[in-house]
Design an enzyme around this catalytic site. Structure first.
Site, short mmCIF file in Angstrom:
data_model
loop_
_atom_site.label_atom_id
_atom_site.label_comp_id
_atom_site.label_asym_id
_atom_site.label_seq_id
_atom_site.Cartn_x
_atom_site.Cartn_y
_atom_site.Cartn_z
CB SER A 8 -1.21 0.06 1.42
OG SER A 8 -0.31 0.08 2.61
CG ASN A 102 12.14 1.13 7.08
OD1 ASN A 102 11.69 0.29 6.28
ND2 ASN A 102 12.23 0.43 8.24
CG HIS A 104 8.77 0.94 12.61
ND1 HIS A 104 9.35 -0.20 12.52
CD2 HIS A 104 9.12 1.30 13.64
CE1 HIS A 104 9.42 -0.88 13.78
NE2 HIS A 104 8.72 -0.11 14.06
CG ASP A 136 22.13 2.44 10.90
OD1 ASP A 136 21.11 1.58 11.30
OD2 ASP A 136 21.92 4.18 12.20
CD GLU A 169 2.90 3.13 7.77
OE1 GLU A 169 3.40 2.29 6.46
OE2 GLU A 169 2.49 2.16 8.28
C1 GRF Z 1 3.61 -0.67 7.03
O1 GRF Z 1 2.68 -0.52 7.94
C2 GRF Z 1 4.90 0.02 6.95
O2 GRF Z 1 5.55 0.80 8.52
C3 GRF Z 1 5.74 -1.04 7.59
O3 GRF Z 1 5.51 -2.63 6.69
C4 GRF Z 1 3.91 -1.97 6.40
C5 GRF Z 1 3.07 -2.19 4.98
O4 GRF Z 1 3.01 -1.97 4.20
N1 GRF Z 1 6.87 -1.02 7.67
P1 GRF Z 1 2.33 -1.73 2.83
O5 GRF Z 1 3.26 -3.64 2.33
O6 GRF Z 1 3.52 -0.56 2.33
O7 GRF Z 1 1.35 -1.74 2.62
#
Ligand code: GRF
Length: 196
Positions: A8, A102, A104, A136, A169
């Protein structure tokens, strides 16, 4: 862009590129380490080039060498981890210094590792969110580029909380990519400093 699952974040970034919100940014290649990643089907729908390098049962450095070669072939500038559920080898990190991002789903350094949303919910924090950071050699540890905070509501469960974090995100990742792609920043120790 490296994925392992639903993708996503990848879709949100691809949509932002299409709408012109990320000038100068294009997705050169999407790489999955599993054949079953739902994100791969989405790549086909969106016309994004994709490749699969199965990681299961392979030594990390050997698998990563294939991924690095593919990234180099596509002349990538930035490596975007978007739900990529595999630790990178030191060789991989060294191949793209401060060029791997990345996302998180917590406000790092709180709740690194798996199930960050559940960890935050179980701990009882009142505020959580998401973090985009450079990668890192330590897990969920590199220099922070963007963070977004949201309140944890009394009515939340881990699922509703995760959904609200995911919404953040989808905006935070593009914001961080735009910033890094612009090159208008410097890194001082652990601090990411925007120049303008
Ligand atoms: C997200 O919650 C991201 O923060 C974590 O993994 C999940 C990935 O979701 N690292 P998607 O595959 O982008 O929907």
């Amino acid at each position: 862009m490296l994925i392992s699952g639903r993708g996503s974040n990848m879709i949100a970034i691809a949509n932002n590129i299409r709408s012109g919100a990320l000038p100068g940014v294009e997705i050169a290649i999407v790489i999955s380490n599993t054949a079953s990643a739902c994100g791969l089907a989405v790549c086909r729908e969106l016309g994004l080039p994709s490749a699969v390098f199965l990681s299961k049962g392979r030594p990390r450095a050997e698998h990563d060498a294939d991924v690095i070669a593919c990234l180099r072939q596509h002349n990538v500038d930035l490596v975007i981890l978007a739900g990529y559920m595999r630790l990178l080898s030191p060789e991989f990190i060294a191949a793209f210094p401060n060029r791997i991002l990345n996302i998180h789903p917590s406000l790092l350094p709180a709740f690194p590792g798996l199930d960050a949303q559940q960890q935050a919910f179980d701990y009882g924090v009142k505020v959580t969110g998401c973090t985009v950071h450079f990668v890192d050699e330590h897990l969920d540890h590199g220099v922070i580029i963007v963070q977004r905070a949201i309140p944890v509501l009394d009515t939340d469960d881990a699922k509703t909380l995760s959904a609200r974090i995911l919404k953040e995100e989808h905006e935070a990742y593009s914001e961080a990519i735009a910033r890094v792609a612009s090159g208008d920043y410097e890194i001082q120790g652990r601090r990411y400093i925007k120049r303008n």
